[in-house]
Design a protein around this motif. Sequence first.
Motif, PDB file in Angstrom:
ATOM      1  N   GLY A 314       0.791  -1.224   0.000  1.00 53.96           N
ATOM      2  CA  GLY A 314       0.000   0.000   0.000  1.00 53.96           C
ATOM      3  C   GLY A 314       0.820   1.268   0.000  1.00 53.96           C
ATOM      4  N   GLU A 315       2.105   1.177   0.365  1.00 54.52           N
ATOM      5  CA  GLU A 315       2.937   2.372   0.510  1.00 54.52           C
ATOM      6  C   GLU A 315       3.105   3.110  -0.821  1.00 54.52           C
ATOM      7  OE1 GLU A 315       7.446   3.450   2.111  1.00 54.52           O
ATOM      8  OE2 GLU A 315       6.558   1.502   2.559  1.00 54.52           O
ATOM      9  N   LYS A 316       3.371   2.356  -1.877  1.00 53.47           N
ATOM     10  CA  LYS A 316       3.548   2.978  -3.191  1.00 53.47           C
ATOM     11  C   LYS A 316       2.275   3.684  -3.636  1.00 53.47           C
ATOM     12  CE  LYS A 316       4.708   1.831  -7.998  1.00 53.47           C
ATOM     13  NZ  LYS A 316       5.044   0.719  -8.937  1.00 53.47           N
ATOM     14  N   GLY A 317       1.123   3.034  -3.410  1.00 52.59           N
ATOM     15  CA  GLY A 317      -0.139   3.621  -3.825  1.00 52.59           C
ATOM     16  C   GLY A 317      -0.459   4.919  -3.097  1.00 52.59           C
ATOM     17  N   TYR A 318      -0.227   4.951  -1.780  1.00 44.80           N
ATOM     18  CA  TYR A 318      -0.516   6.169  -1.029  1.00 44.80           C
ATOM     19  C   TYR A 318       0.435   7.303  -1.410  1.00 44.80           C
ATOM     20  CZ  TYR A 318      -3.967   3.846   1.891  1.00 44.80           C
ATOM     21  OH  TYR A 318      -5.091   3.195   2.337  1.00 44.80           O
ATOM     22  N   ARG A 319       1.695   6.966  -1.697  1.00 46.86           N
ATOM     23  CA  ARG A 319       2.628   7.991  -2.145  1.00 46.86           C
ATOM     24  C   ARG A 319       2.186   8.567  -3.494  1.00 46.86           C
ATOM     25  NH1 ARG A 319       7.357   5.153  -2.430  1.00 46.86           N
ATOM     26  NH2 ARG A 319       7.612   5.417  -0.178  1.00 46.86           N
ATOM     27  N   LEU A 320       1.763   7.667  -4.392  1.00 46.09           N
ATOM     28  CA  LEU A 320       1.278   8.109  -5.701  1.00 46.09           C
ATOM     29  C   LEU A 320       0.021   8.961  -5.554  1.00 46.09           C
ATOM     30  CD1 LEU A 320       1.360   7.995  -8.814  1.00 46.09           C
ATOM     31  CD2 LEU A 320       0.023   5.879  -8.674  1.00 46.09           C
ATOM     32  N   ALA A 321      -0.881   8.550  -4.672  1.00 48.59           N
ATOM     33  CA  ALA A 321      -2.119   9.307  -4.470  1.00 48.59           C
ATOM     34  C   ALA A 321      -1.819  10.725  -4.000  1.00 48.59           C
ATOM     35  CB  ALA A 321      -3.015   8.587  -3.475  1.00 48.59           C
TER      36      ALA A 321
END
Length: 354
Positions: A314-321
Motif C-alpha cells: 500500500g505504501e507505493k499507492g498512497y505515495r502516488l495518491a
Amino acid sequence: MTTTSTPRYSAQALNTFARGLLTAVGMPGDKAQAVADILGEGDLLGHTTHGLQLLPSYLKEVESGSMRVDGAPEVIHEAPAALTWNGRRLPGPWLVLEAMKAATAKAKQYGTGTVVIRQSHHIACLAAFHERATAQGLMLILASSDANSASVAPYGGLDPVFTPNPISVGIPTSGKPIVTDISTSATTNGLTNRLHAEGGKLPAPWLIDGQGQPSDDPAVLFREPKGTILPLGGLDSGHKGYGLSLTVEALTGGLAGFGRADPKQGWGATVFLQVIDPAAFAGTTDFVRQMDEVARQCRASRPAQPGKGVRLPGEKGYRLADQQRERGVTLHLGIMDALQPWAEKLKVSVPVAT
C-alpha cells in the motif's frame, strides 16, 4: 489540444465529472457520490483497471437497468456481530461503504462486525475502501467473488471455476495504513482484457492455453479452446492460490448463501466485509506498537536489489495518491476517449487536461 506531455486532470474535476455522468444517467446523488469517490480513489492509488476505466460499463449497466439505483439493501439475517444483506444489484461501491458503517457500529460494540452481501453489483477497487476504517484505528478485511463468470482454473485443471476472487486487508499503524489487495489468481480480468485489446503481453506466463501450456498472451483467453488465468503461484505453487480462492468462495458465496450453485444474474459481486476493533482485544495502543515494529523491521531488511528498499503493501499507492492530488491524475490511455461519448450523450462537461 495537442500536447507532448501526458495529460493530467484535477482529482476534484474528475470526481465532479464522474458524479455528473452517474446522476445524469439516473443514479441518486448519494450513491453517485460514493461511486465517484471510490472509482477516483482507485485511479489515485494507481489501480487504473479499477478506477474510471469501469465508469463506461457502470453507466451502461445503469442505463440497461442491470445496476439498480433506487432503494436500500434487504436484510436477510442479523445477529449481534453479523449481518447478511441482499444488495438487490445496487451500486457496489455504495453498498460496501454502507456495509462498513454497519460493521463499524457492531465492531465498536462487540469487537468485530461482519457484513456479507449477496447480489451486489461490482464493487470496484478493494484497496480504495480501507483508509476510511484505518483512520478510525480499525482493521478491515474485504473479499469479493463473482459467480456470474469464471476465468481462473483450479490448480491442476483446465476448466475455469473462479473469478480472480480478491481479498484485501487494511491494517492501522501510527502512520499510513498497511493495505494488501491481492487477487487469488496470478493476474486479473481487468488487466488481461486491457492487454488483449491493446495487443500486449503479460510480464510472465500467468495463463495457460486450452492445452495446458503456459502463456503470457491474453489472446489465449479468447480463442477456442479457451485458456484460463492460473491461480496465484502459477504452475509451480498454484495450490496456494487455489486454496485462497476456495477460502474467498466460502467467505462470500458460502456465508451469503448465494453463489455458484445459483442461476447467473449478470456482472456483479458477492462480498465479505469484516471490521475488527483492536480496542476490544489487547488494546489499540499495543496493536499499533506491534504493527509499527513489524513495519520497521520490514523496512530495515537489507534490500535484495541495492538502492531499492523494502516497501510495505500500500505504501507505493498512497505515495502516488498524494502526488496525484497535488499534480493531477494521469489516466490510462483510452479512458477519457471511452467516456467522451457518454459525456456528449448525457450533456456533461468533460474536464480539461493540464
